[in-house]
Design an enzyme around this catalytic site. Sequence first.
Site, mmCIF file in Angstrom:
data_model
loop_
_atom_site.group_PDB
_atom_site.id
_atom_site.type_symbol
_atom_site.label_atom_id
_atom_site.label_comp_id
_atom_site.label_asym_id
_atom_site.label_seq_id
_atom_site.Cartn_x
_atom_site.Cartn_y
_atom_site.Cartn_z
ATOM 1 C CG ASP A 355 -1.953 1.254 1.378
ATOM 2 O OD1 ASP A 355 -2.473 1.570 0.067
ATOM 3 O OD2 ASP A 355 -2.095 1.448 2.404
ATOM 4 C CG ASP A 548 -3.818 1.026 6.813
ATOM 5 O OD1 ASP A 548 -4.376 -0.168 6.604
ATOM 6 O OD2 ASP A 548 -4.268 2.091 6.332
ATOM 7 C CG ASP A 552 -4.589 -2.097 2.872
ATOM 8 O OD1 ASP A 552 -5.190 -1.919 1.756
ATOM 9 O OD2 ASP A 552 -3.745 -1.178 3.228
#
Length: 663
Positions: A355, A548, A552
């Site tokens: 990410d 995080d 996610d």
Amino acid sequence: MKKKKVNLRYLETKEHRGEHSYDDGHKHSSPERISKFKTYLPAIFSFVMLIVGITIDYFDALPYFKDWIRIVWYIVAYLPVGFPVIKEGWNSIKKGDFFTEFFLMSIATLGAFAIGEYPEGVAVMLFYAVGELFQNAAVNRAKGNIKALLDVRPNEALAFRDGDFISVNPETVAIGEKIQVRVGEKVPLDGILLSEKGSFNTAALTGESKPDTIAKDEKVFAGSINLDGVIEVETTKEFKDSSIARILDMVQNATARKSKTELFIRKFARIYTPIVVFLAIGLTFLPYFFVGDYVFREWLYRALIFLVISCPCALVISIPLGYFGGLGAASRNGILFKGASFLDAMTKVKTIVMDKTGTVTKGVFKIKEVVTSSAFTESEFMQYLMSMEEQSTHPIAKAILEYKAEDADFEATEVTEVAGKGLKGTVNGRTVLVGNKALMTSNKIEVSSETDSIVESIVMVAIDGKFAGYVTIADELKDDAHQAIKQIRESGISKIIMLSGDKDSITQQVAKELKIDWAKGGLLPEDKLNEVEKLKKQLDTKVAFIGDGINDAPVLAASDVGIAMGGLGSDVAIETADVIIQNDQPSKIARAIQIGRSTRRIVWQNIGLAFGVKVLVMALGTFGIATMWEAVFADVGVAFLAILNAIRLQKKCGTNYQLEKNQ
């Protein structure tokens, strides 16, 4: 000055539980030494008896030391170390588990006594017992190291009750209570800092030794040590739900999650041991049909050597010990693996997907540029914008409100949200629009063409139907982001991909700056999940996803290895991820890969060493070249070397762990 009240009931309970404060820690050091001495006493006694017996035999010092006196002497030497093993073997047989190392050692040593090799029978059992003591000490040390890394749970809290701070059990403190933490004390529960600022040692939580300075209203985590001044904290979690309690529980449970290698060796030992027993029986009796000068005693002796050297204890103990070492080393580096299986899984990862926000960027938005039309000064423009953004909870609004404006006395009224576009309201009698280009277009506001080429997030402002200017908002890269990508590549990862929910132009810009192979932005959580599922379908591709741990969570769960950044304060991260980087540094990812590889390499070194030496000495024993003494030293020696090799991992992978390239 008021004296601190002390909860006597809690102190009495603590005393009854056998807990002691740091000040009286020396009082129980002596019983610990006595306990250790008792543990080693049987082996010491047997060793002295054995050495005395061998000396008398060798020098023929005592003429009457023969026949039944000699037998009794060696039986007395044998029983302190032999009886517990025979008892354990018998208990296993009663449970239906015949072929254990206890059974092997019992048969081998009793067989040695049966053929009159009394010193060798005692020696085999003695060295086996000593080997077990070393192994148990090493395992306990490895487990203790893991627990000590995180077992910093405080045993008292100073809670504000009845107008004063009193000492209570942390488990009795409720959410929302105010607690006090003095200099040098551990924060007992998670909470919000009420004092203006505080400095904390968070090494037990993050693996970082440098102090962490926290401002008022920021989060404070249980297990942190207060370094500067008396502080007050408002608790946000119960003791059982605190970050340190949950992480400790997770680390302790990690040792129960076995790797495939570990499970295979355990299964192998259960098949291997009965095969060895039947081979030893064959080695005793089959030569009768093929050897002309067959002597039963000679071939039985060779079979006993075969049994001693075939004992699988070195394999069974050194492999989990290696994984304990890897888990402990990772924890000291602020990396939590949820099990030994994930140490193995990290070594097979070829593709890393990450990410953007909160992983390689700080996730904290800041104003990068303020551009206004000629009709407004920057200060006046920002007052209009800030008065509107005060009505919003968006992260970008928070960044705008950090701007220091002069005479900020503007007030917004009648503020309404335009879904997906921004805000509309009235400020000092003037109509104000704050949002994206779509909001401007829908209200027929002519926007400067220069905004089309801006990559960063942009907030546009219109006042009384005219474009007043814009603000660009950018997220910052983490300090070690460049280093992290470089080290991940040096670790042998073939492909690095970035998937982000942020707009694609920003994602591409960050990916280009970090030299990431491929990137895609504007993705919802389910879009990220689809992309990772596609990657997993490719041949020989093991995917690790780094996020995080909150939005996610689906991708973390679906990837081969899910890695959560900054998981210390995230319940979702702890529940979903397989690996947690506690201090939010992406450079720890490469370290996690290398610790996994070092662990796997040492485990396989131990397997190769154990098998190699055992096969060699088995062959020598079968042909009558090796004696029982060689078998004893080979078995115990291999186990000891395997233990030292596993312990070496803990030293090698400490907090000063140096990355090894392309291992």
